[in-house]
Write a protein that holds these residues in place. Structure first.
Motif, PDB file in Angstrom:
ATOM      1  N   LYS A  92      -8.189   4.923  -4.763  1.00  0.00           N
ATOM      2  CA  LYS A  92      -8.115   4.247  -3.464  1.00  0.00           C
ATOM      3  C   LYS A  92      -9.418   4.467  -2.705  1.00  0.00           C
ATOM      4  O   LYS A  92      -9.876   5.591  -2.539  1.00  0.00           O
ATOM      5  CB  LYS A  92      -6.944   4.801  -2.646  1.00  0.00           C
ATOM      6  N   LYS A  93     -10.022   3.362  -2.238  1.00  0.00           N
ATOM      7  CA  LYS A  93     -11.240   3.431  -1.445  1.00  0.00           C
ATOM      8  C   LYS A  93     -10.979   2.803  -0.079  1.00  0.00           C
ATOM      9  O   LYS A  93     -10.382   1.731   0.015  1.00  0.00           O
ATOM     10  CB  LYS A  93     -12.376   2.661  -2.137  1.00  0.00           C
ATOM     11  N   THR A  94     -11.434   3.471   0.968  1.00  0.00           N
ATOM     12  CA  THR A  94     -11.339   2.919   2.316  1.00  0.00           C
ATOM     13  C   THR A  94     -12.757   2.675   2.809  1.00  0.00           C
ATOM     14  O   THR A  94     -13.523   3.620   3.016  1.00  0.00           O
ATOM     15  CB  THR A  94     -10.591   3.875   3.265  1.00  0.00           C
ATOM     16  N   ILE A 147      -9.194  -1.610   2.442  1.00  0.00           N
ATOM     17  CA  ILE A 147      -8.573  -0.648   1.535  1.00  0.00           C
ATOM     18  C   ILE A 147      -8.466  -1.291   0.160  1.00  0.00           C
ATOM     19  O   ILE A 147      -7.861  -2.356  -0.002  1.00  0.00           O
ATOM     20  CB  ILE A 147      -7.178  -0.234   2.044  1.00  0.00           C
ATOM     21  N   PHE A 152       1.379   3.592  -3.063  1.00  0.00           N
ATOM     22  CA  PHE A 152       0.320   4.442  -3.596  1.00  0.00           C
ATOM     23  C   PHE A 152       0.177   5.702  -2.746  1.00  0.00           C
ATOM     24  O   PHE A 152      -0.215   5.634  -1.583  1.00  0.00           O
ATOM     25  CB  PHE A 152      -1.002   3.673  -3.645  1.00  0.00           C
ATOM     26  N   TYR A 192      -4.349   5.699  -9.891  1.00  0.00           N
ATOM     27  CA  TYR A 192      -5.306   4.692  -9.466  1.00  0.00           C
ATOM     28  C   TYR A 192      -6.332   5.353  -8.545  1.00  0.00           C
ATOM     29  O   TYR A 192      -6.226   6.536  -8.234  1.00  0.00           O
ATOM     30  CB  TYR A 192      -4.601   3.551  -8.721  1.00  0.00           C
ATOM     31  N   VAL A 202      -4.817   8.194  -6.269  1.00  0.00           N
ATOM     32  CA  VAL A 202      -3.473   7.903  -5.785  1.00  0.00           C
ATOM     33  C   VAL A 202      -2.561   7.629  -6.979  1.00  0.00           C
ATOM     34  O   VAL A 202      -3.026   7.268  -8.067  1.00  0.00           O
ATOM     35  CB  VAL A 202      -3.452   6.688  -4.833  1.00  0.00           C
ATOM     36  N   LEU A 208       0.812  -1.218   0.000  1.00  0.00           N
ATOM     37  CA  LEU A 208       0.000   0.000   0.000  1.00  0.00           C
ATOM     38  C   LEU A 208       0.846   1.269   0.000  1.00  0.00           C
ATOM     39  O   LEU A 208       0.418   2.313  -0.489  1.00  0.00           O
ATOM     40  CB  LEU A 208      -0.928   0.006   1.221  1.00  0.00           C
ATOM     41  N   ILE A 245      -7.467  -0.726  -3.890  1.00  0.00           N
ATOM     42  CA  ILE A 245      -6.811   0.060  -4.940  1.00  0.00           C
ATOM     43  C   ILE A 245      -7.314  -0.481  -6.271  1.00  0.00           C
ATOM     44  O   ILE A 245      -7.144  -1.662  -6.584  1.00  0.00           O
ATOM     45  CB  ILE A 245      -5.271  -0.082  -4.894  1.00  0.00           C
ATOM     46  N   ASN A 268       1.016   5.564  -8.143  1.00  0.00           N
ATOM     47  CA  ASN A 268       2.011   4.562  -7.803  1.00  0.00           C
ATOM     48  C   ASN A 268       3.398   5.173  -7.991  1.00  0.00           C
ATOM     49  O   ASN A 268       3.701   5.709  -9.060  1.00  0.00           O
ATOM     50  CB  ASN A 268       1.844   3.327  -8.690  1.00  0.00           C
TER      51      ASN A 268
END
Length: 202
Positions: free
Chosen positions: A40-42, A76, A14, A38, A29, A11, A78, A31
């Motif tokens: 990113k979801k939480t 999390i 990212f 990309y 995010v 992680l 990606i 890389n």
């Protein structure tokens, strides 16, 4: 190396560069190695099996999932950044689609949903609507993976137990509210959904 440390390392590649939806913890995010963008979801309420399944199939009908890691009671994710417009935005800009375009999208939706329905037990999306359907600049259709996708299955699985924690209970009411333009009667009556819930929305 422990799996927890390994996940942290993956992680860490990212880095957040922008906000998609702060309320729902969705961010752009980048890389640090390949320099690609990309999303990113939480997630605080989730079913990891759904994301793992989509990741394993590699289906072009859904955003490609690169990482799917549990951390501190959150998931999390990606996933690929999709360059395009939602079907809702396309209709707003262009007006009504042609019969050929409508038929093509319907066929692709059926193929996409058949992938979910073939899982045992079947995954039911429950939220098929124009704003959750993305058409990329290359004319590839992608279906968004949303909380409604798996929340009911989690609720129904544990409806007679004390398994549901406060995170899920807090969101039950919000996700049971019907979207009248797209909802089927079974959704409004709060009963378990089956494959016809998705097909009825097409």
């Amino acid at each position: 190396m422990s799996s927890e440390i390994e996940n942290e390392c993956r992680l860490s590649y990212f880095k957040v560069i922008g906000t998609v939806n702060e309320k729902h913890n969705v961010y752009y995010v980048q890389n640090v190695e390949d320099r690609k963008i990309y999303v990113k979801k939480t997630l605080s309420v989730y079913n990891k099996d759904v994301y793992e399944y989509i990741k394993s199939t590699g289906s072009a009908f859904y955003p490609k999932i690169y990482e799917c890691v549990e951390k501190d009671n959150h998931l999390i994710v990606i996933e690929e950044y999709i360059n395009g417009d939602t079907l809702e935005e396309i209709i707003r800009k262009r007006g009504m689609l042609s019969e050929k375009e409508t038929g093509d999208i319907a066929i692709r939706l059926c193929r996409a949903l058949s992938l979910l329905h073939s899982h045992v037990p079947a995954f039911i999306h429950r939220d098929i609507k124009p704003s959750n359907i993305m058409i990329t600049n290359d004319n590839i259709m992608k279906i968004a993976v949303k909380i409604r996708f798996f929340l009911e299955q989690k609720i129904m699985r544990h409806r007679n137990s004390s398994v549901l924690d406060s995170r899920i209970k807090e969101q039950i009411y919000m996700h049971w509210v019907c979207l009248l333009m797209y909802a089927l009667p079974d959704n409004c009556q709060k009963i378990s959904c089956a494959r016809h819930t998705d097909s009825g929305r097409l």
